[in-house]
Design a protein around this motif. Structure first.
Motif: not given
Length: 141
Positions: A14-15, A48-54, A131-138
């Protein structure tokens, strides 16, 4: 006899706003986020920082790309070629999600459109387009 399924993950930091290929996942009861060991620029690092696991679904698209939770996919709603389909066919763009103990493709309104296995098996041109994080415009429009 039992089936072996490949369990793999990737993580959106996220960061840093960067997608990492996860090598291993560790958990500690005191931490809010699991500790990840990942590949970054060809080197192993940890975060260890905030992240989204897929999680990997175990399926690949028409180009051999692995399909992960959070991927934006495109497919035809009928078993025909996207380029030469039938008049009533429509092209669906959606997000791979996990719900009700199975993989789904959700539409842009986050409503379950179709089980992933149905869409994947019925369209030879099923494709990961981002993917929704790198390409939300899709998912816009």
């Amino acid at each position: 006899m039992y089936l072996m399924r490949e369990i793999k993950f990737r993580a959106w930091n996220i960061q840093e706003e960067f997608m990492h290929r996860v090598v291993s996942v560790g958990c500690d009861k005191k931490d809010k986020w699991p500790t990840l060991v990942y590949m970054k620029n060809g080197f192993i690092d940890s975060v260890e920082e905030p992240h989204i696991l897929m999680q990997y679904t175990g399926l690949k698209d028409m180009n051999g790309n692995e399909i992960y939770e959070g991927d934006v996919v495109r497919f035809c709603d009928f078993a025909s070629d996207i380029t030469g389909g039938h008049m009533g066919d429509s092209i669906i763009t959606g997000v791979v999600t996990y719900d009700y103990a199975m993989w789904f493709i959700n539409d842009k309104y986050d409503e379950p459109e179709l089980p992933l296995c149905d869409a994947h098996l019925n369209d030879d041109e099923f494709e990961v387009i981002g993917n929704i994080y790198e390409n939300p415009e899709l998912l816009e429009g």
